[in-house]
Design a protein around this motif. Structure first.
Motif, PDB file in Angstrom:
ATOM      1  N   VAL A 179       0.860  -1.184   0.000  1.00  0.00           N
ATOM      2  CA  VAL A 179       0.000   0.000   0.000  1.00  0.00           C
ATOM      3  C   VAL A 179       0.896   1.233   0.000  1.00  0.00           C
ATOM      4  O   VAL A 179       1.679   1.456   0.925  1.00  0.00           O
ATOM      5  N   ASN A 180       0.805   2.017  -1.055  1.00  0.00           N
ATOM      6  CA  ASN A 180       1.571   3.253  -1.162  1.00  0.00           C
ATOM      7  C   ASN A 180       0.668   4.409  -0.750  1.00  0.00           C
ATOM      8  O   ASN A 180      -0.174   4.870  -1.530  1.00  0.00           O
ATOM      9  N   ASP A 181       0.834   4.874   0.472  1.00  0.00           N
ATOM     10  CA  ASP A 181      -0.028   5.937   1.000  1.00  0.00           C
ATOM     11  C   ASP A 181       0.015   7.194   0.136  1.00  0.00           C
ATOM     12  O   ASP A 181      -0.969   7.928   0.037  1.00  0.00           O
ATOM     13  N   TYR A 182       1.180   7.456  -0.488  1.00  0.00           N
ATOM     14  CA  TYR A 182       1.333   8.663  -1.285  1.00  0.00           C
ATOM     15  C   TYR A 182       0.516   8.621  -2.577  1.00  0.00           C
ATOM     16  O   TYR A 182       0.313   9.641  -3.220  1.00  0.00           O
ATOM     17  N   LEU A 184      -2.566   6.835  -2.864  1.00  0.00           N
ATOM     18  CA  LEU A 184      -3.934   6.367  -2.660  1.00  0.00           C
ATOM     19  C   LEU A 184      -4.994   7.289  -3.253  1.00  0.00           C
ATOM     20  O   LEU A 184      -5.939   6.845  -3.890  1.00  0.00           O
ATOM     21  N   GLY A 267      -1.518  14.593   0.275  1.00  0.00           N
ATOM     22  CA  GLY A 267      -0.799  13.460   0.847  1.00  0.00           C
ATOM     23  C   GLY A 267       0.279  12.886  -0.042  1.00  0.00           C
ATOM     24  O   GLY A 267       1.041  12.027   0.381  1.00  0.00           O
ATOM     25  N   SER A 268       0.364  13.352  -1.294  1.00  0.00           N
ATOM     26  CA  SER A 268       1.376  12.814  -2.197  1.00  0.00           C
ATOM     27  C   SER A 268       2.723  13.445  -1.905  1.00  0.00           C
ATOM     28  O   SER A 268       2.813  14.516  -1.302  1.00  0.00           O
TER      29      SER A 268
END
Length: 517
Positions: A179-182, A184, A267-268
């Motif tokens: 999971v790449n939070d940046y 999502l 968030g990126s």
């Protein structure tokens, strides 16, 4: 031997094989995470004043083993006059194979290579991580198989998502996606599947990385079996992206031309691409536009000159390779046309007062700077775009390694070029000094740069992403496989080009040569 004895022998062999497999699985399960491992000194210290530790994982924990690589380590380190530099090479040269091969299945022709602490495969990083081993391909069939498996996996990625640069493990591996939070909440058009794509920032150098990986394999093996349907599809997709991103922002009646956009969010890791994800306006120049730099940072202007320089070089190689594989392929003529078109665009729009600009929009604006990540202006000779003695390069280089470059910095302990990626102007990247060494024949300058890198590993004997110019203990990424490979590649280049700088004798060493001293 009777049938019962034969069956008993087979049974005993099976038990041995199963036991061995169980031991391997158990030992791998007990292996430390390399990010944690690389954050503190591990093995025995070198005999030099820095006492650099041996940072290779134990043999049972290495992700790929090559006897050819081990031979080069022995050949080099026994001849190097500085024990600390020898240890740094010993740690860095095998680092990609030791730590990043997270999946390799020769029968499936698939391999998954990570870049470091992030479990994702970057096209750009992989091309640079493996490049240091290219001269060993002929003597190591297993390394050949790994390289070809990487190519096949990446061809599948590009065929489906040519605008993306970082990918999840192939489903055949059984490895779960990360999971790449940046990424999502980032809107990408065309849309992507995050189970396959780790991140879809568009960087033209990512596609260059795949081209580089392809041609170095072919150059060193003359094996064209990698050029299957998936590979040709990927090449066709690359040409499609080039055509789309070479176009200006507006049609003649001012409709916006948009084939790809990336919005970004709060968030990126980088800010949104402006103008609805389409980037700053650009004119047609013959060059190829990009939204992000090799650092994954947002481009200011679309035409990144060093990335276009690299692409023009790789297009030339691609044309020759296609001719060798299939002399009737119309793609080779197209590749040569793009080489000429891009180079004409760079000559017309990428120079300012006799120096190369980092970025331009084709509308009169240029950005005079350089970023540490390759492709960079400082690395133009390394990329094969021009010679180290090119007058425009020399003038550009002088500016890049001075205060005239906004991302150059020098402190009490370190100096070099950084970039906005880590968010700290005091941090510069060892990678920039490696590029600087590739770009000069001045012995004094080379020694100064090599020593600066050597003295700034925070005592860990690995190349970090960036290092603070005032405090080497303030660094980013204990584990950065691309930087380790790039450093080792530079040392191997010096072994051949400037052996007296690193060896006890002036005899050159060439990787892959059969008659080494």
């Amino acid at each position: 031997m009777d049938k019962a004895s034969a069956m008993w022998s087979l049974y005993k062999c099976a038990v041995v094989l199963l036991t061995s497999a169980a031991v391997i699985v158990q030992s791998q399960a007990q292996c430390p995470d390399f990010t944690d491992f690389a954050s503190s000194a591990q093995g025995s210290a070198s005999l030099g004043p820095l006492g650099l530790p041996n940072m290779r994982p134990p043999p049972a924990c290495r992700t790929f083993n090559s006897s050819a690589v081990e031979r080069v380590i022995s050949d080099m380190t026994t001849r190097m006059k500085d024990p600390d530099l020898a240890r740094l090479f010993e740690n860095t040269f095998p680092n990609t194979l030791d730590t990043t091969v997270k999946y390799f299945n020769e029968s499936e022709n698939l391999a998954f290579i990570i870049t470091g602490y992030l479990r994702a495969q970057w096209l750009r990083d992989t091309g640079n991580q493996l490049h240091v081993y290219q001269s060993l391909l002929q003597e190591d069939p297993k390394l050949q198989a790994l390289w070809k498996a990487v190519l096949h996996n990446e061809a599948r990625y590009i065929s489906a998502y040519p605008y993306c640069g970082a990918f999840q493990p192939p489903p055949e591996s059984g490895l779960p996606p990360t999971v790449n939070d940046y990424a999502l909440d980032v809107t990408v058009n065309p849309p992507v599947n995050n189970q396959t794509v780790f991140e879809c920032k568009y960087e033209i150098d990512s596609l260059c990385g795949f081209l580089k990986l392809s041609r170095t394999y072919h150059q060193n093996t003359n094996d064209s079996s990698f050029a299957d349907v998936d590979w040709y599809t990927a090449i066709s997709q690359i040409f499609r992206v080039m055509d789309e991103q070479s176009q200006g922002t507006y049609t003649e009646d001012f409709h916006v031309v948009s084939y790809y956009n990336w919005t970004g969010t709060a968030g990126s890791l980088s800010p949104p691409v402006p103008n609805g994800g389409n980037g700053e306006p650009k004119a047609y120049t013959g060059m190829i536009g990009t939204h992000h730099r090799p650092s994954d940072d947002l481009s200011t202007y679309a035409f990144l000159v060093p990335a276009n320089a690299m692409l023009s070089v790789e297009m030339t190689y691609l044309a020759s390779m296609l001719d060798n594989i299939n002399f009737t392929s119309p793609l080779s003529k197209l590749a040569r046309k793009w080489t000429s078109t891009i180079q004409q665009g760079i000559a017309a729009h990428g120079l300012s007062n006799g120096e190369y600009a980092y970025e331009t929009n084709g509308l009169g604006s240029v950005y005079l700077m350089d970023d540490a990540n390759v492709p960079s202006l400082l690395a133009l000779p390394y990329l094969g775009f021009l010679s180290k003695n090119d007058s425009a390069y020399l003038k550009t280089r002088q500016r890049l390694l001075s205060k005239q470059n906004p991302y150059y910095a020098a402190g009490q302990t370190f100096f070099g070029i950084g970039g906005p990626h880590v968010g700290n102007l005091d941090n510069v990247w060892p990678m920039s000094l490696v590029s600087g060494i590739f770009g000069t024949d001045d012995d004094t300058e080379i020694v100064k740069m090599v020593d600066a890198i050597l003295q700034n590993t925070a005592g860990l004997g690995l190349i970090h992403e960036s290092v603070n110019i005032f405090n080497q203990s303030d660094y980013t990424r204990p584990w950065f496989a691309w930087a380790n490979s790039y450093f080792a590649e530079m040392i191997l280049d010096l072994a051949q080009r400037k052996p007296w700088l690193i060896f006890n004798t002036s005899e050159p060493y060439t990787v892959g040569s059969s008659d080494q001293l």
